[in-house]
Design an enzyme around this catalytic site. Structure first.
Site, short mmCIF file in Angstrom:
data_model
loop_
_atom_site.label_atom_id
_atom_site.label_comp_id
_atom_site.label_asym_id
_atom_site.label_seq_id
_atom_site.Cartn_x
_atom_site.Cartn_y
_atom_site.Cartn_z
N GLU A 1 -7.51 -1.02 -15.62
CA GLU A 1 -8.03 -1.84 -14.53
C GLU A 1 -9.35 -2.43 -14.98
OE1 GLU A 1 -9.24 0.25 -11.05
OE2 GLU A 1 -9.87 2.02 -12.16
N CYS B 1 8.32 5.48 2.77
CA CYS B 1 9.56 5.35 1.99
C CYS B 1 10.02 6.69 1.43
CB CYS B 1 9.39 4.35 0.85
SG CYS B 1 8.50 4.98 -0.59
N ASP C 1 -5.96 4.46 -15.00
CA ASP C 1 -6.86 4.23 -13.87
C ASP C 1 -8.11 5.06 -14.08
OD1 ASP C 1 -7.23 3.20 -11.01
OD2 ASP C 1 -7.58 5.33 -10.76
N CYS D 1 7.50 1.48 -3.49
CA CYS D 1 8.07 0.44 -2.63
C CYS D 1 7.14 -0.75 -2.39
CB CYS D 1 8.49 1.04 -1.28
SG CYS D 1 7.07 1.47 -0.25
N CYS E 1 1.85 1.65 -2.47
CA CYS E 1 2.86 2.59 -2.95
C CYS E 1 3.50 2.02 -4.21
CB CYS E 1 3.92 2.83 -1.87
SG CYS E 1 5.35 3.76 -2.48
N ASP F 1 -4.57 9.12 -7.72
CA ASP F 1 -4.97 8.45 -8.96
C ASP F 1 -3.78 8.07 -9.84
OD1 ASP F 1 -7.63 8.70 -8.19
OD2 ASP F 1 -7.87 10.64 -9.20
N CYS G 1 4.18 8.15 1.48
CA CYS G 1 4.55 6.82 1.95
C CYS G 1 5.77 6.95 2.87
CB CYS G 1 4.89 5.95 0.74
SG CYS G 1 5.43 4.29 1.19
ZN ZN Z 1 6.62 3.65 -0.56
#
Ligand code: ZN
Length: 411
Positions: A277, A350, A193, A332, A329, A357, A348
């Site tokens: 990217e 989760c 990235d 997840c 994320c 980054d 997150c």
């Molecule tokens: Zn997550």
């Protein structure tokens, strides 16, 4: 594949005059061609074919008093100038019609004597020759002294002579490589990235900052540019400042290219597949401003990764589909709300804790792998590889030589 080998050349004062003449003639033919096509377009006439353009602007023009001096330079140089124009037009049309992906291209522009880079190209049928004594013989220019920093792997198919903004001359040979240079396979794959605070961030957590010596050279360039801004227009001091800026600029570009060569070679050597990217897609969305500082370097860097991947039998892919790689994320798939630029880490629901980054790089890797495993895979591997400038790896072994690369001790 085709590779470009570039060497410094030292033309004598007389040869510099001949080169200046050739640069000038190539520029005139290029501009004449562009003007004719623009006029035809404005008059609603049809596009002038490559053959007709060459006949009118080279063969017939030489017979007129206004353009008789075109006969003083190699005809190949003039033909190649028109070939550049034709390529520029073809790329532009392909971009307009959507056949060419990526950033929209502008139509060709007029060349100027004041351009930072002057170049002419000789193809095989111009009978350029590398002599026994190491000099480069160019038609109507003479025998140039070349600093051979390494040997050419095979006979070159063309050579371009380039004069840069700092007044230095280079011979840039295009060479076809035939041997199989495929590196032994390795298990790891990586997503990269374009970082906000770093030059690049990798999915394995490695963060690569531009090395100190590069930042120092860039700072010096900035200072010189500011000094240039303070000089009076048309003054002798301004002229001196312009030369200083051009030299500093060339130096920064050289240092950056060398560093990027080492870095890209290390990444290709250590990974079986590399995904990045796509810059154009990045531009559509987030943080355009913050990332633009790296843009120039990033485009050249990904081009290096691409051709080295092809050369050494690795997979390279650009993740060109738009997705919020920063906000998603990687564990997840949940997408969180927009983050301010200064948010470096986030959690997150989760339970995953993410470095902004590194998480983005992981998403790039996942998207690249997904593209590669379905039917789009064929598209991911590049077909034709453009010969980039300043190829630094000469010998296949060189790709495996150094483990440590300056500026990326973490690798
Ligand atoms: Zn997550």
């Amino acid at each position: 594949m085709q590779l470009r080998y570039t060497f410094r050349v030292y033309p004598t004062p007389g040869q510099q005059i001949e080169l200046a003449r050739a640069f000038g003639c190539a520029r005139v033919v290029f501009n004449d061609g562009l003007r004719l096509r623009q006029q035809a377009w404005e008059a609603g006439e049809k596009y002038i074919s490559d053959g007709a353009l060459s006949r009118r602007l080279i063969t017939e023009a030489k017979l007129t008093p206004e353009r008789a001096w075109l006969g003083e330079v190699s005809a190949v140089v003039l033909q190649q100038a028109l070939a550049d124009l034709n390529t520029a037009y073809r790329n532009f049309f392909a971009s307009v019609t959507g056949k060419r992906k990526g950033r929209k291209l502008a139509p060709p522009r007029f060349r100027s004597r004041k351009d930072n880079r002057q170049a002419i190209r000789f193809t095989k049928n111009s009978r350029f020759k590398v002599l026994e004594n190491g000099r480069l013989r160019l038609p109507k220019i003479g025998d140039l002294v070349v600093r051979w920093s390494r040997s050419l792997p095979s006979e070159p198919s063309s050579v371009a002579i380039v004069k840069d903004a700092a007044g230095r001359y280079y011979a840039s040979f295009v060479v076809q490589t035939t041997q199989d240079e495929t590196l032994p396979p390795v298990g790891s794959e990586v997503g990269i990235d374009l970082g906000l605070t770093h030059f690049a961030v990798m999915s394995d957590g490695t963060k690569i900052a531009a090395p100190k010596f590069l930042r120092r050279a860039a700072r010096r360039l900035k200072r010189l540019q500011q000094a240039l801004g303070r000089t009076q227009k048309g003054s002798a001091n301004r002229k001196k400042a312009v030369v200083k800026v051009a030299r500093a600029h060339a130096r920064v570009a050289d240092i950056r290219r060398d560093w990027q060569h080492k870095l890209s070679t290390a990444i290709i050597r250590d990974n079986q597949a590399v995904y990045v990217e796509d810059l154009c897609v990045t531009g559509l969305g987030r943080t355009r401003l913050a990332k633009s500082v790296h843009d120039a370097g990033w485009a050249g860097f990904t081009a290096m990764l691409e051709y080295k991947a092809t050369r050494y039998g690795r997979t390279f892919g650009r993740v060109d589909r738009f997705f919020p790689s920063t906000r998603m994320c990687s564990a997840c798939g949940r997408i969180t709300e927009k983050m301010a630029l200064n948010v470096r880490t986030w959690d997150c629901p989760c339970g995953s804790h993410h470095d902004r980054d590194v998480n983005a790089a992981k998403n790039v890797l996942a998207a690249g792998q997904a593209d590669n495993s379905n039917d789009r895979g064929a598209q991911v591997r590049p077909g034709l590889v453009p010969a980039p400038r300043g190829e630094a790896v000469t010998h296949p072994d060189a790709a495996c030589s150094t483990r440590s690369v300056e500026g990326i001790s973490v690798l």
